[in-house]
Design a protein around this motif. Structure first.
Motif, short mmCIF file in Angstrom:
data_model
loop_
_atom_site.label_atom_id
_atom_site.label_comp_id
_atom_site.label_asym_id
_atom_site.label_seq_id
_atom_site.Cartn_x
_atom_site.Cartn_y
_atom_site.Cartn_z
N VAL A 219 -10.17 -11.85 17.57
CA VAL A 219 -10.27 -10.46 17.14
C VAL A 219 -10.85 -10.42 15.73
N VAL A 220 -11.90 -9.61 15.56
CA VAL A 220 -12.52 -9.44 14.25
C VAL A 220 -12.57 -7.96 13.91
N GLU A 221 -12.10 -7.62 12.71
CA GLU A 221 -12.25 -6.28 12.16
C GLU A 221 -13.21 -6.37 10.98
N VAL A 222 -14.33 -5.65 11.07
CA VAL A 222 -15.34 -5.77 10.01
C VAL A 222 -16.16 -4.48 9.94
N MET A 223 -16.72 -4.21 8.79
CA MET A 223 -17.52 -3.02 8.58
C MET A 223 -18.84 -3.10 9.34
N VAL A 224 -19.41 -1.94 9.61
CA VAL A 224 -20.79 -1.84 10.07
C VAL A 224 -21.65 -1.66 8.82
N PRO A 225 -22.68 -2.46 8.61
CA PRO A 225 -23.50 -2.32 7.40
C PRO A 225 -24.00 -0.89 7.21
N GLU A 226 -23.84 -0.38 5.99
CA GLU A 226 -24.14 1.02 5.73
C GLU A 226 -25.56 1.22 5.21
N LEU A 227 -26.51 0.60 5.88
CA LEU A 227 -27.89 0.68 5.42
C LEU A 227 -28.48 2.07 5.57
N PRO B 97 -35.30 4.80 0.51
CA PRO B 97 -36.31 3.81 0.08
C PRO B 97 -36.20 3.52 -1.42
N GLY B 98 -36.17 2.22 -1.73
CA GLY B 98 -36.12 1.80 -3.13
C GLY B 98 -34.74 1.67 -3.71
N GLN B 99 -33.70 2.07 -2.98
CA GLN B 99 -32.33 1.97 -3.49
C GLN B 99 -31.62 0.81 -2.82
N THR B 100 -30.83 0.07 -3.59
CA THR B 100 -30.11 -1.08 -3.05
C THR B 100 -28.60 -0.96 -3.18
N ALA B 101 -28.10 0.04 -3.91
CA ALA B 101 -26.67 0.15 -4.20
C ALA B 101 -26.05 1.35 -3.50
N VAL B 102 -24.82 1.15 -2.99
CA VAL B 102 -24.04 2.21 -2.35
C VAL B 102 -22.67 2.28 -3.01
N PRO B 103 -22.34 3.36 -3.73
CA PRO B 103 -21.01 3.47 -4.32
C PRO B 103 -19.96 3.72 -3.24
N PHE B 104 -18.77 3.12 -3.41
CA PHE B 104 -17.69 3.38 -2.44
C PHE B 104 -16.38 3.76 -3.11
N HIS B 105 -16.35 3.75 -4.45
CA HIS B 105 -15.14 4.23 -5.15
C HIS B 105 -15.56 4.71 -6.54
N ALA C 177 -16.88 1.39 -8.28
CA ALA C 177 -17.16 0.26 -7.39
C ALA C 177 -18.35 0.59 -6.50
N PHE C 178 -19.21 -0.38 -6.29
CA PHE C 178 -20.37 -0.17 -5.43
C PHE C 178 -20.80 -1.49 -4.80
N ASP C 179 -21.48 -1.37 -3.66
CA ASP C 179 -22.05 -2.52 -2.96
C ASP C 179 -23.54 -2.57 -3.22
N VAL C 180 -24.06 -3.79 -3.38
CA VAL C 180 -25.50 -4.01 -3.53
C VAL C 180 -25.99 -4.82 -2.34
N TYR C 181 -26.97 -4.27 -1.63
CA TYR C 181 -27.50 -4.88 -0.41
C TYR C 181 -28.84 -5.56 -0.67
N ASP C 182 -29.05 -6.69 -0.02
CA ASP C 182 -30.37 -7.32 0.07
C ASP C 182 -30.72 -7.37 1.54
N VAL C 183 -31.57 -6.46 1.99
CA VAL C 183 -31.83 -6.34 3.42
C VAL C 183 -32.67 -7.49 3.96
N ALA C 184 -33.29 -8.26 3.08
CA ALA C 184 -34.09 -9.40 3.54
C ALA C 184 -33.22 -10.58 3.92
N THR C 185 -32.08 -10.75 3.25
CA THR C 185 -31.23 -11.92 3.46
C THR C 185 -29.86 -11.58 4.04
#
Length: 247
Positions: A141-149, A154-162, A169-177
């Motif tokens: 059993v795995v509980e995990v987020m769905v990536p919030e891409l 366009p041009g933004q890499t950060a998503v604030p969550f708090h 607090a924020f997440d920074v995504y690298d969609v290439a890796t």
């Protein structure tokens, strides 16, 4: 960072339960424990990333024998200090590769902990490691987020969550890796601090392929522990793969 304990050393362990208090609430823990107890049946449960025992302790309280794997001695020390924590067996090590004795009816990896494995190879190794521990007919059993891409223009890499007066607090995504890092800025008594933790985000379909490589097959996928339907709008999923009875 404490090299021995990874990103979950003494300073994080000391305040982990308080900083994640909403995840310790009875209405969050209860449904997860209910599902895991049902899947365990009369068998044993293996928790990968057992931490301070958020799920393991109430699951053991239901009469399910629980064994844990965790890289952080500091987090395990916090578990040991809690009532009943000393009765739960824990093996220190990387849960992608660490082996323990015996087989299990259910293994589980919750609260996005799979993403602490920061390479695809490590995540594949984790599925294979779990498959080697499961008894025939057992469940992973795995509980995990769905990536919030979808939140990234366009041009933004950060998503604030708090956002609050004392924490940003924020997440920074690298969609290439598929690299993801969570950043926390705290302000206390006029003093600021910054902490960041690396992750690797992973898609449901990619997890299904990892399971297939490990000889597991998907049984269920929900949007939450209550069995809510998983849709394209779901922000997380609870997925259950099983080891064939003849496996």
């Amino acid at each position: 960072m404490d090299d021995e304990d990874g990103y979950f050393g003494k300073s994080v362990a000391a305040t982990y339960d308080e900083s994640s208090a909403e995840m310790f609430a009875a209405d969050v823990v209860g449904p997860a424990v209910e599902v895991l107890a049902r899947l365990a049946g009369g068998g044993r449960a293996l928790e990968l990333g057992i931490g301070t025992g958020r799920i393991a302790l109430p699951l053991a309280g239901r009469g399910v024998p629980v064994h844990g794997i965790d890289l952080s001695r500091a987090m395990v020390d916090r578990l040991r200090a809690k009532p009943g924590g000393g009765d739960i067996g824990v093996t220190l090590g990387d849960f992608a590769t660490t082996r323990v004795d015996g087989t299990f009816s259910v293994a589980y990896l919750v609260f996005n902990t799979l993403m602490n494995l920061t390479s695809q190879q490590a995540q594949v190794d984790c599925f294979r490691n779990v498959a080697a521990h499961l008894a025939p007919g057992g469940s992973f059993v795995v509980e995990v987020m769905v990536p919030e891409l979808r939140k990234l223009p366009p041009g933004q890499t950060a998503v604030p969550f708090h956002v609050s007066p004392t924490r940003w607090a924020f997440d920074v995504y690298d969609v290439a890796t598929q690299a993801l890092s969570s950043h926390y800025f705290d302000a206390v008594d006029g003093h600021g601090s910054h902490e960041s933790i690396p992750f690797r985000y992973v898609w449901p379909a990619e997890l299904d392929l990892m399971a297939q490589l490990a000889g597991l097959r998907l049984r269920e996928r929900w949007a939450g522990w209550a069995g809510e339907p998983f849709t394209s709008e779901s922000h997380r999923h609870v997925s259950i793969w099983e080891k064939p009875a003849g496996g």
